[in-house]
Design an enzyme around this catalytic site. Sequence first.
Site, PDB file in Angstrom:
ATOM      1  CG  ASP A 110      11.315  45.559  -9.488  1.00  0.00           C
ATOM      2  OD1 ASP A 110      10.540  44.686  -9.026  1.00  0.00           O
ATOM      3  OD2 ASP A 110      12.491  45.308  -9.804  1.00  0.00           O
ATOM      4  CG  ASP A 114      19.477  45.418  -3.355  1.00  0.00           C
ATOM      5  OD1 ASP A 114      20.463  46.091  -3.003  1.00  0.00           O
ATOM      6  OD2 ASP A 114      19.258  44.291  -2.881  1.00  0.00           O
ATOM      7  CB  ILE A 182      12.816  44.895   2.032  1.00  0.00           C
ATOM      8  CG1 ILE A 182      13.758  46.085   2.265  1.00  0.00           C
ATOM      9  CG2 ILE A 182      11.360  45.359   2.072  1.00  0.00           C
ATOM     10  CD1 ILE A 182      13.656  47.167   1.221  1.00  0.00           C
ATOM     11  N   PRO A 185       5.002  40.981   2.062  1.00  0.00           N
ATOM     12  CG  PRO A 185       3.001  42.167   1.864  1.00  0.00           C
ATOM     13  CD  PRO A 185       4.482  42.358   1.981  1.00  0.00           C
TER      14      PRO A 185
END
Length: 206
Positions: A110, A114, A182, A185
Amino acid sequence: MDPVRLYYSYNDIHKMCAQQAEKILETFRPDVIIAIGGGGFIPARILRTFLKKKGSKNIPIQAIGLSLYEELVSDSPEEVPGLEVKRTQWLDFSTLGMVDLVGKNILIVDEVDDTRTTLHYALRELQRDVAEQAKKLNREGEKTTFGIFVVHNKVKPKNAQLDKEILDKYYFTGCNTPDCWIMYPWEAQDIEEHDSHVAKMGDLKP
């Protein structure tokens, strides 16, 4: 006050996958990669390139879909943690040609660890599924081992835990970060603007 944002480029992710692949090959050697969509798809594909041993076949990638994050009701592209994990796609063990998971080293991939809720859910459900398949196939004596790779691990209290063996031996992360946004892109609508943020950050990000 806006939360701190860390911007990462495709090159950043590529290099982190390359570095961790060496450690993964030394200690884990996965037979199968399971990518958690959608953030795990690109890291899983990059990682497979570096995990492929010369003269061997590519490691198969399977996909599961889990939803924990919910989009904010605004013009912001950011997401906030949801209250529960929901399956959006799962492995079908009855499908012809389905990769056999029993007795294998399985690497779950992944983008970020978090709250750890999603990883905990994925691991628990996959362990349960493999145990059921082993029983059906009369192969309960074969050991199936799970490992985890995340591009980033947020250093913070977690809402769920992982097996001690995994955390001690088979938990791989490209980078530890503080608890902040975070920016990946593949989430950018304007990649040039995203890359400009990456350039401005320079060496400030972990």
